[in-house]
Structures are given as structure tokens and as C-alpha cells.
Design a protein around this motif. Structure first.
Motif, PDB file in Angstrom:
ATOM      1  N   PHE A   1       0.829  -1.207   0.000  1.00 37.47           N
ATOM      2  CA  PHE A   1       0.000   0.000   0.000  1.00 37.47           C
ATOM      3  C   PHE A   1       0.867   1.262   0.000  1.00 37.47           C
ATOM      4  CE2 PHE A   1      -2.792  -3.199   1.956  1.00 37.47           C
ATOM      5  CZ  PHE A   1      -3.872  -3.106   1.097  1.00 37.47           C
ATOM      6  N   GLU A   2       1.968   1.227   0.730  1.00 40.16           N
ATOM      7  CA  GLU A   2       2.854   2.384   0.783  1.00 40.16           C
ATOM      8  C   GLU A   2       3.478   2.653  -0.585  1.00 40.16           C
ATOM      9  OE1 GLU A   2       5.483   1.310   3.915  1.00 40.16           O
ATOM     10  OE2 GLU A   2       3.971   1.564   5.481  1.00 40.16           O
ATOM     11  N   MET A   3       3.843   1.596  -1.302  1.00 40.89           N
ATOM     12  CA  MET A   3       4.398   1.764  -2.647  1.00 40.89           C
ATOM     13  C   MET A   3       3.337   2.340  -3.599  1.00 40.89           C
ATOM     14  SD  MET A   3       6.597  -1.788  -2.896  1.00 40.89           S
ATOM     15  CE  MET A   3       6.923  -1.607  -4.642  1.00 40.89           C
ATOM     16  N   MET A   4       2.112   1.857  -3.495  1.00 40.93           N
ATOM     17  CA  MET A   4       1.033   2.383  -4.330  1.00 40.93           C
ATOM     18  C   MET A   4       0.762   3.852  -3.996  1.00 40.93           C
ATOM     19  SD  MET A   4      -1.530  -0.921  -4.245  1.00 40.93           S
ATOM     20  CE  MET A   4      -2.813  -0.185  -5.265  1.00 40.93           C
ATOM     21  N   TYR A   5       0.806   4.174  -2.723  1.00 41.01           N
ATOM     22  CA  TYR A   5       0.610   5.549  -2.264  1.00 41.01           C
ATOM     23  C   TYR A   5       1.670   6.466  -2.878  1.00 41.01           C
ATOM     24  CZ  TYR A   5       0.326   9.449   1.114  1.00 41.01           C
ATOM     25  OH  TYR A   5       0.216  10.685   1.711  1.00 41.01           O
ATOM     26  N   ASP A   6       2.923   6.035  -2.827  1.00 40.76           N
ATOM     27  CA  ASP A   6       4.012   6.844  -3.371  1.00 40.76           C
ATOM     28  C   ASP A   6       3.834   7.072  -4.878  1.00 40.76           C
ATOM     29  OD1 ASP A   6       5.161   6.962  -0.871  1.00 40.76           O
ATOM     30  OD2 ASP A   6       6.602   5.343  -1.252  1.00 40.76           O
ATOM     31  N   LYS A   7       3.381   6.046  -5.586  1.00 41.33           N
ATOM     32  CA  LYS A   7       3.178   6.201  -7.029  1.00 41.33           C
ATOM     33  C   LYS A   7       2.043   7.172  -7.333  1.00 41.33           C
ATOM     34  CE  LYS A   7       5.055   1.737  -8.516  1.00 41.33           C
ATOM     35  NZ  LYS A   7       4.777   0.446  -9.180  1.00 41.33           N
ATOM     36  N   LEU A   8       0.976   7.107  -6.537  1.00 37.20           N
ATOM     37  CA  LEU A   8      -0.133   8.036  -6.722  1.00 37.20           C
ATOM     38  C   LEU A   8       0.312   9.469  -6.420  1.00 37.20           C
ATOM     39  CD1 LEU A   8      -3.078   6.010  -5.135  1.00 37.20           C
ATOM     40  CD2 LEU A   8      -2.708   6.472  -7.564  1.00 37.20           C
ATOM     41  N   GLN A   9       1.131   9.625  -5.391  1.00 32.86           N
ATOM     42  CA  GLN A   9       1.599  10.959  -5.011  1.00 32.86           C
ATOM     43  C   GLN A   9       2.474  11.575  -6.109  1.00 32.86           C
ATOM     44  OE1 GLN A   9       3.978  11.148  -1.391  1.00 32.86           O
ATOM     45  NE2 GLN A   9       3.049  13.125  -0.887  1.00 32.86           N
ATOM     46  N   SER A  10       3.308  10.740  -6.719  1.00 35.83           N
ATOM     47  CA  SER A  10       4.207  11.258  -7.752  1.00 35.83           C
ATOM     48  C   SER A  10       3.524  11.399  -9.111  1.00 35.83           C
ATOM     49  CB  SER A  10       5.427  10.347  -7.881  1.00 35.83           C
ATOM     50  OG  SER A  10       5.052   9.046  -8.310  1.00 35.83           O
ATOM     51  N   ALA A  11       2.356  10.758  -9.270  1.00 33.50           N
ATOM     52  CA  ALA A  11       1.684  10.762 -10.583  1.00 33.50           C
ATOM     53  C   ALA A  11       1.251  12.156 -11.015  1.00 33.50           C
ATOM     54  CB  ALA A  11       0.475   9.830 -10.548  1.00 33.50           C
ATOM     55  N   GLY A  12       1.023  13.055 -10.054  1.00 27.05           N
ATOM     56  CA  GLY A  12       0.558  14.395 -10.414  1.00 27.05           C
ATOM     57  C   GLY A  12       1.657  15.369 -10.773  1.00 27.05           C
ATOM     58  N   LYS A  13       2.905  14.967 -10.620  1.00 26.37           N
ATOM     59  CA  LYS A  13       4.023  15.894 -10.831  1.00 26.37           C
ATOM     60  C   LYS A  13       4.133  16.378 -12.273  1.00 26.37           C
ATOM     61  CE  LYS A  13       6.868  14.246  -6.998  1.00 26.37           C
ATOM     62  NZ  LYS A  13       8.155  13.609  -6.584  1.00 26.37           N
ATOM     63  N   ASN A  14       3.709  15.559 -13.214  1.00 22.64           N
ATOM     64  CA  ASN A  14       3.821  15.933 -14.627  1.00 22.64           C
ATOM     65  C   ASN A  14       2.608  16.707 -15.139  1.00 22.64           C
ATOM     66  OD1 ASN A  14       6.350  14.669 -14.860  1.00 22.64           O
ATOM     67  ND2 ASN A  14       5.380  12.691 -15.290  1.00 22.64           N
ATOM     68  N   LEU A  15       1.602  16.878 -14.286  1.00 22.31           N
ATOM     69  CA  LEU A  15       0.431  17.654 -14.689  1.00 22.31           C
ATOM     70  C   LEU A  15       0.753  19.145 -14.649  1.00 22.31           C
ATOM     71  CD1 LEU A  15      -2.339  15.690 -12.726  1.00 22.31           C
ATOM     72  CD2 LEU A  15      -1.711  15.451 -15.135  1.00 22.31           C
ATOM     73  N   LYS A  16      -0.046  19.930 -15.342  1.00 15.42           N
ATOM     74  CA  LYS A  16       0.183  21.375 -15.424  1.00 15.42           C
ATOM     75  C   LYS A  16      -1.060  22.140 -14.974  1.00 15.42           C
ATOM     76  CE  LYS A  16       4.202  20.733 -17.455  1.00 15.42           C
ATOM     77  NZ  LYS A  16       5.495  21.052 -16.789  1.00 15.42           N
TER      78      LYS A  16
END
Length: 466
Positions: A271-286
Motif C-alpha cells: 500500500f505504501e508503494m502504491m501511495y508513493d506512485k499516486l503521489q508522484s503521478a501528479g508531478k507531470n500535470l500542469k
């Protein structure tokens, strides 16, 4: 129909759930689906083969393989033949394999992939019982599982009456499996669990906790050789749920998407790994998209499952429509019921997944307790963060009448002194705790613990949450 022995599940499946995808695994990148009828056929064939090879009731048969339908075929086949299944982790070092294989007196080893076989191969000459070896995948110089199946099919008529007699005579008290602990406190200990130990554990959870039904599909990736995933596997089989085995830990998200998962079991690190991926997924949005993404993300980390304020629900529904629903689409599109065990999960992680309708219920147990002691309850919509849920009920092994599981939380020092078991915190019951194989001193102390337990504690229950 009551399940008194683990293999009774096959009769339940045949009677109630004649589906074509009870067990599914990846072959060549595609799902290979096994029907209930195929599952039963393969299990009986393996049982006939083991009997034809001359093995006797109580002999130990080892499997060393990753999660795949063949694991289930061997599991049921071994027990139908009256033998004891010893599933072993496929990631141990050679010395650990040497110790366990000698310790359990194994008579046959079934391997999965070649890489696993090569890891064990150097110690095979040092195994005292000189076990027979078979492999599911093709390995040069190693008899194949297909040869075992051919042997079983050729002798089906000879041994099927013996299997039917076993189904009539094997007791709920007979040992079904030996599960070796991780060995974090020393050498691995072989925990002997009976059919009744395991059936008495998953049956109450089916009746008291479960919202899913036979239409549901579960992804499995935790090792089946561990009692946690294994007991849940039986639990879902009994309900007729379909099991899909992940190709690897790296393909979990893709596999969930492909098979439209309704749930899974995991440990906090997943779950922690999935959480980290979700958190980083928005970095490329504008611009506005990025702002909305992280607004919903942070809203989710503080999500209140029980807040029914209309304004709060309006904000939540907006976050779900704009962000959380997209996460679910990437994981197959379904709301999920998931269970976590092994250690605690950070509060923000549980809140975020619950906001995304991937509802996380924490549980607690031990190999020696078959394993579940307490777990959150989806049926009652109880989701208490920081709590492992309510105590599971137990079934009387003869009358199957519900009763509260006799239990009391003890400190690690007290348990180690009384039972010789190393652990962080433990709840033990006489009915659920079987002996540890080949540890006479431990067995003696366990008997003392049983007696002191029964005399001093009787039956208790948790009446409130932490």
C-alpha cells in the motif's frame, strides 16, 4: 454443506459454483483459466499419482513454487491422498532449504520454475529421505509434473475408491499442513495445523464479515506458502470467488486492470508503494489539472469515512469524480475490498485508499492461530483506523455452533516464557494452537500453556475498539 476438512471445498464448488475461471494464471502473457471441473480433475489425478508412487497417509509432500493454479492442484491432491502438504518459500537460501527439507522428512518435492529448482539443487544430495523430484516447468534432467499426471490418469480407477474412503475417514483433527515460520527468531519452526484449525478460522469470517460473492474476482500475489494468503484463498474458494494469480509483483497494477479486480490481500509495504506512485503521478500535470489532483490527494489523506455532512460529501463526490474514479479505472474500474496484515499502515495511506473506494481492512493473526484473530468487518461497515478489528468467532468443531474465541492479549515476554514462541504480541487459544513439529521442549511448554490458559482465562471477548 459444512466444511470440516479443507478438501470439502471441492465438493462445495462442484455443487454450487460450476464456473470456468475459479483459478487463473498467466501463460505466455495471457490468462489461462481453469474451471471448477478441471480443478477437481487435476486434484484427484495428483492424489492418484501420489498413491501409486507408494506414499502413505501422513507422508510429507513439499511444494516450492510461486503462486499459480498448480499450487492449488497439488494442495488439494496431497490432502485428498491423506498426506501432509509442506509449502516452502521459493526465495530461501540453500542452507534454509537443507534444514527444512530434512526437518520435515519430505518424500517428494514439486518445483515450479527452473530458477527455483536451481536454487535448491545443490542441497538435494544432502536430504536424508532422498525425495522424488518433479517440476511443473520443463527442466532438463528433471521428471515433469506431466509425467506425474499421466501416472495418476493411468491409475485413476485403482485409487479413486481410496480417495473416496479418505474423504469419509479423514478427521477434522488430522494434520493437513506444516507451515514453516519465517525464522526471524532463529531457525524456522514447523507449525502443524489440522483441517479443523484452518476451517474453523475461515468459516466464521465468511459468515460474519464478507460482502463479496461468487461474481467477484480476487488478485493474489502474497505467497500461498504463508498462512495468511493461504487461508484467505480457502475462504474465497468456499465462496466461489475467482482467483487470478499476478504474473509478478511488477505487474500487479496491470493485472488488476486486465482482470477487473474486486479485491486483494496485501501487506503495508504494498500500500505504501502504491501511495508513493499516486503521489508522484501528479508531478507531470500542469496548471489547474495539477492543482485539482493534489487537492483531491490531500483531501483523501484526511478522509473521514463516517462524515455524512452534506457539504463534506459534496466535496468528496467531486474529488471522486475528478480524480479517484480515474485511479480505479487504472486498476480495473471496480470498487475493492482489501485486507492488510503483517504490521500497521500509516493512517494517511488507509484514508486515501478508502476515499478512492479501495477500502482497507486491517487484520491480525499468527501462523499458530491458523491465522486470523481479529479483522475489520466490511459487512458491518466497520473501518476503524489504528485497530485490527473485532475478534473473529470460532465454530465448535463438532456442532459448528458459534462462540466467542477465547483469547487475551499477552506481552511477548509472557508468551515466550509460557509457550516458547518469539513474537511481538500474541493471542492464543487452546483450540487454535497446534504443536510445533520436532520441538519437544516447546511442545511441553505449550501443553503447560494450554492448561494454564483454560484454568485461568476461559472465554473472553473484546467489547470495544482501540
Amino acid at each position: 454443506m459444512k466444511v470440516l476438512r479443507i478438501f470439502d471445498i471441492l465438493d462445495i464448488l462442484k455443487e454450487k459454483y460450476r464456473k470456468n475461471d475459479i483459478l487463473c494464471g498467466k501463460q505466455g502473457g495471457k490468462w489461462r483459466k481453469w474451471s471448477v471441473d478441471e480443478y477437481i480433475e487435476m486434484s484427484h489425478t495428483i492424489a492418484c499419482a501420489l498413491l501409486e508412487l507408494g506414499f502413505q497417509k501422513g507422508d510429507k509432500i513439499v511444494t516450492i513454487m510461486r503462486n499459480r493454479p498448480a499450487w492449488n492442484f497439488f494442495d488439494m491432491g496431497i490432502m485428498l491422498a491423506g498426506m501432509i502438504h509442506v509449502p516452502v518459500y521459493p526465495t530461501l537460501n540453500p542452507e534454509e532449504y537443507k534444514y527444512i527439507l530434512n526437518h520435515c522428512d519430505c518424500k517428494l518435492i514439486a518445483f515450479g520454475a527452473e530458477v527455483i529448482y536451481r536454487r535448491v539443487e545443490p542441497v538435494l544430495p544432502f536430504i536424508e529421505q532422498h525425495p522424488l523430484v518433479y517440476a511443473i516447468d520443463k527442466i532438463s534432467g528433471v521428471p515433469s509434473a506431466e509425467e506425474l499426471l499421466q501416472l495418476g490418469r493411468a491409475n485413476r480407477e485403482k485409487w479413486e475408491p481410496v480417495i473416496e474412503e479418505n474423504k469419509r475417514t479423514i478427521s477434522t483433527d488430522d494434520i493437513a499442513t506444516i507451515i514453516y515460520t519465517s525464522g526471524t527468531t532463529g531457525k524456522s519452526k514447523g507449525v502443524m495445523l489440522s483441517h479443523g484449525n484452518i476451517c474453523n478460522n475461515f468459516m466464521p469470517i465468511v459468515e460474519d464479515h464478507q460482502l463479496l460473492d461468487y461474481h467477484s474476482k480476487m488478485l493474489s500475489f502474497l505467497p500461498l506458502c504463508h498462512v495468511y494468503e493461504r487461508t484467505v484463498n480457502y475462504h474465497y474458494q468456499y465462496m466461489g470467488l475467482s482467483h487470478y494469480y499476478a504474473g509478478s509483483m511488477a505487474t500487479i497494477a496491470k493485472d488488476m486492470h486486465d482482470m477487473h479486480a474486486d479485491g486483494f490481500c496485501a501487506v503495508p509495504r504494498v500500500f505504501e508503494m502504491m501511495y508513493d506512485k499516486l503521489q508522484s503521478a501528479g508531478k507531470n500535470l500542469k496548471g489547474l489539472k495539477k492543482h485539482i489532483y493534489y487537492w483531491a490527494f490531500h483531501f483523501g489523506t484526511k478522509f473521514d469515512y463516517y462524515n455524512e455532512n452534506p457539504f463534506y460529501l459534496m466535496r468528496y463526490n467531486l474529488a471522486d469524480k475528478l480524480v479517484y474514479s480515474k485511479w480505479r479505472e487504472n486498476l480495473g474500474g471496480h470498487e475493492m475490498t482489501v485486507v492488510s496484515g503483517g504490521s500497521s499502515i500509516p493512517e494517511k495511506v488507509i484514508r486515501l485508499f478508502t476515499a478512492a473506494k479501495i477500502r482497507v481492512y486491517e487484520g491480525y493473526g499468527l501462523t499458530e492461530t491458523s491465522p486470523v484473530i481479529a479483522v475489520g468487518n466490511p459487512k458491518k461497515k466497520i473501518l476503524k483506523i489504528g485497530c485490527v478489528g473485532e475478534m473473529v468467532k470460532a465454530f465448535d468443531r463438532y456442532g459448528y455452533k458459534t462462540k466467542v474465541l477465547g483469547a487475551s492479549f499477552r506481552t511477548a515476554d509472557e508468551i515466550e516464557r509460557l509457550a516458547g514462541v518469539g513474537c511481538h504480541a500474541v493471542t492464543i487459544t487452546p483450540e487454535f494452537f497446534d504443536l510445533l513439529i520436532k520441538h519437544p521442549s516447546t511442545n511441553e511448554s505449550l501443553e503447560m500453556f494450554r492448561n494454564s490458559w483454560q484454568n485461568a482465562f476461559g472465554e473472553t471477548q473484546i467489547t470495544d475498539y482501540l
